[in-house]
Scaffold this active site. Structure first.
Site, mmCIF file in Angstrom:
data_model
loop_
_atom_site.group_PDB
_atom_site.id
_atom_site.type_symbol
_atom_site.label_atom_id
_atom_site.label_comp_id
_atom_site.label_asym_id
_atom_site.label_seq_id
_atom_site.Cartn_x
_atom_site.Cartn_y
_atom_site.Cartn_z
ATOM 1 N N HIS A 14 38.481 59.207 38.920
ATOM 2 C CA HIS A 14 38.688 57.758 39.067
ATOM 3 C C HIS A 14 38.688 57.114 37.689
ATOM 4 O O HIS A 14 37.636 56.746 37.159
ATOM 5 C CB HIS A 14 37.594 57.170 39.959
ATOM 6 C CG HIS A 14 37.770 55.716 40.307
ATOM 7 N ND1 HIS A 14 37.228 55.140 41.435
ATOM 8 C CD2 HIS A 14 38.430 54.711 39.675
ATOM 9 C CE1 HIS A 14 37.536 53.857 41.476
ATOM 10 N NE2 HIS A 14 38.261 53.558 40.404
ATOM 11 N N HIS A 16 41.360 54.523 35.383
ATOM 12 C CA HIS A 16 42.626 53.792 35.217
ATOM 13 C C HIS A 16 43.027 53.913 33.755
ATOM 14 O O HIS A 16 42.289 53.455 32.868
ATOM 15 C CB HIS A 16 42.442 52.320 35.589
ATOM 16 C CG HIS A 16 41.951 52.123 36.994
ATOM 17 N ND1 HIS A 16 42.793 51.821 38.048
ATOM 18 C CD2 HIS A 16 40.706 52.212 37.533
ATOM 19 C CE1 HIS A 16 42.092 51.715 39.166
ATOM 20 N NE2 HIS A 16 40.815 51.953 38.883
ATOM 21 N N HIS A 194 41.128 52.458 46.782
ATOM 22 C CA HIS A 194 39.894 51.733 46.486
ATOM 23 C C HIS A 194 39.473 51.030 47.781
ATOM 24 O O HIS A 194 40.274 50.317 48.396
ATOM 25 C CB HIS A 194 40.124 50.665 45.417
ATOM 26 C CG HIS A 194 40.234 51.192 44.017
ATOM 27 N ND1 HIS A 194 41.100 52.186 43.664
ATOM 28 C CD2 HIS A 194 39.570 50.839 42.881
ATOM 29 C CE1 HIS A 194 40.969 52.425 42.355
ATOM 30 N NE2 HIS A 194 40.056 51.631 41.854
ATOM 31 N N GLU A 197 34.360 48.532 47.524
ATOM 32 C CA GLU A 197 33.840 48.223 46.181
ATOM 33 C C GLU A 197 33.210 46.823 46.280
ATOM 34 O O GLU A 197 31.997 46.687 46.265
ATOM 35 C CB GLU A 197 34.965 48.260 45.132
ATOM 36 C CG GLU A 197 34.499 47.905 43.721
ATOM 37 C CD GLU A 197 35.662 47.766 42.713
ATOM 38 O OE1 GLU A 197 36.829 47.617 43.132
ATOM 39 O OE2 GLU A 197 35.372 47.766 41.485
ATOM 40 N N ASP A 275 36.064 54.730 35.699
ATOM 41 C CA ASP A 275 36.883 53.595 36.134
ATOM 42 C C ASP A 275 37.711 53.007 34.983
ATOM 43 O O ASP A 275 38.894 53.334 34.853
ATOM 44 C CB ASP A 275 35.995 52.523 36.782
ATOM 45 C CG ASP A 275 36.731 51.689 37.827
ATOM 46 O OD1 ASP A 275 37.900 51.990 38.112
ATOM 47 O OD2 ASP A 275 36.122 50.744 38.369
ATOM 48 N N ASP A 276 37.099 52.143 34.175
ATOM 49 C CA ASP A 276 37.800 51.478 33.069
ATOM 50 C C ASP A 276 36.881 51.504 31.842
ATOM 51 O O ASP A 276 36.293 50.485 31.466
ATOM 52 C CB ASP A 276 38.130 50.029 33.459
ATOM 53 C CG ASP A 276 38.971 49.958 34.713
ATOM 54 O OD1 ASP A 276 40.184 50.177 34.615
ATOM 55 O OD2 ASP A 276 38.405 49.722 35.804
HETATM 56 N N1 HPA Z 1 38.896 47.960 41.297
HETATM 57 C C1 HPA Z 1 40.102 47.519 41.641
HETATM 58 N N2 HPA Z 1 41.134 47.567 40.826
HETATM 59 C C2 HPA Z 1 40.973 48.085 39.617
HETATM 60 C C3 HPA Z 1 39.743 48.551 39.197
HETATM 61 C C4 HPA Z 1 38.643 48.485 40.094
HETATM 62 O O1 HPA Z 1 37.493 48.898 39.820
HETATM 63 N N3 HPA Z 1 39.916 48.983 37.930
HETATM 64 C C5 HPA Z 1 41.199 48.803 37.599
HETATM 65 N N4 HPA Z 1 41.852 48.253 38.620
HETATM 66 ZN ZN ZN Z 2 39.072 51.742 39.941
#
Ligand code: HPA
Ligand code: ZN
Length: 334
Positions: A14, A16, A194, A197, A275-276
């Site tokens: 996971h 991006h 996703h 969350e 994630d990011d």
């Molecule tokens: N959630 C939804 N969209 C996203 C995320 C996330 O954590 N990171 C990058 N796009």
């Molecule tokens: Zn994500």
């Protein structure tokens, strides 16, 4: 830096790619492409990374991605992430990309995918890092736009292992993309989404039953539904959990509140992911370290989490066996 956690063989499921764009590279690409950024320095930009929720982050994340223009930019972005993987013993990766963020700005789909794919091929050749690329649909856009994106991807299906669903969860439930996901599955693609969350446990259920996904991204709100928790464990449905993301986006107030080890104890196939990382303060090792520091994660728990990352990856059976063997040997040597 924890030596044990950094050297632990692991996979990232996971991530991006656009979220791995570090401020330094963002500034370098802005200069290379003569694009004006609304910040005067890397420090000022980093200070802006103080998010109240998912949408606050997404606004900056889409803005930052505007510096990505050429195939080489997408190569450089992906290659920078691969350097981190190499440094942190991440042996297999399944990164996401968001084509619509780029095609909406007039960047050709092929520019994006060719730059990313070339870096992934180099990672395999130079470092032996295997990968599978996942194309995400932006859920705040329409079903028709998702279909158009799937159409644009059709000449490149050999470069994509799965489709995913990201962006704003609130107000954009899984069912909106039922037909697109059915079409993707028909084309032979695997699917992830996703869910759970910021949105409710019901989104996890709908991602499974309506989108028929192979894995859930995030999924931490599943804990609100005891029956769903039992189903996830029983059906061995993996969750790609992102601890630093969840605290930075206020899904949990503090890392000490995070439920990943509780889910692990209940038999849910959770994995650790970043994630990011450029926006949330850490790559994969830093996410593992946060669990050790704030939740007292043991070495055994870390090994179980890493094992899940290989077992529930989309790697070939041969590659999975190889990765699991490396992990078991590492565990035995401790
Ligand atoms: N959630 C939804 N969209 C996203 C995320 C996330 O954590 N990171 C990058 N796009
Ligand atoms: Zn994500």
């Amino acid at each position: 830096m924890s030596q044990f956690l950094n050297a632990l063989p692991k996979a990232e499921l996971h991530l991006h790619l656009e979220g791995s764009l570090e401020p330094e590279l963002m500034f370098a690409l802005a200069e290379r492409n003569a694009i004006a950024l609304p910040y005067t320095s890397v420090e000022q930009l980093r200070k802006a990374y103080d998010f109240g929720n998912l949408q606050d982050f997404l606004d900056l994340y889409y803005q930052g991605a505007a510096v990505l223009q050429t195939e080489q930019d997408f190569y450089d972005l992906t290659w920078a992430y691969i350097q981190q993987c190499q440094a942190q013993h991440v042996l297999h990766i399944e990164p996401f990309f968001d084509p619509q963020t780029h095609t909406a700005r007039g960047i050709a789909f092929e520019t994006v995918i060719n730059g990313i794919s070339r870096a992934l091929a180099d990672a395999e050749r130079e470092y032996g890092i295997s990968s599978g690329l996942i194309m995400c649909f932006l859920r705040h856009l329409s079903e028709a736009e998702a279909f158009a994106t799937l159409q644009q991807a059709s000449p490149f299906l050999d470069k994509i292992i799965a489709v995913g669903l990201d962006s704003s969860e609130q107000g954009h439930p899984p069912a909106k993309f039922a037909r697109v996901f059915a079409k993707a599955r028909e084309l032979g693609l695997l699917t992830v989404a996703h869910a759970g969350e910021e949105g409710p446990a019901q989104n996890v259920i709908d991602a499974l039953d309506v989108l028929k996904v192979d894995r859930i991204d995030h999924g931490v709100r599943a804990i609100d539904d005891a029956e769903l928790m039992q189903r996830l464990a029983r059906e061995k449905i993996a969750l790609t959990v992102c601890p630093l993301s969840n605290t930075r986006l206020k899904v949990f107030d503090d890392m000490s509140q995070h439920n990943i080890l509780q889910m692990l104890a209940q038999g849910v196939k959770v994995t650790v992911n970043s994630d990011d990382p450029a926006y949330f303060g850490g790559y994969l090792t830093e996410n593992f370290m946060a669990l050790e520091t704030s939740l007292g994660m043991t070495h055994e728990q870390a090994i179980a989490l890493a094992r899940h990352s290989f077992e529930y990856s989309f790697a070939t059976p041969e590659r999975k066996a190889q990765l699991l063997e490396l992990l078991e040997r590492y565990a035995a040597s401790r």
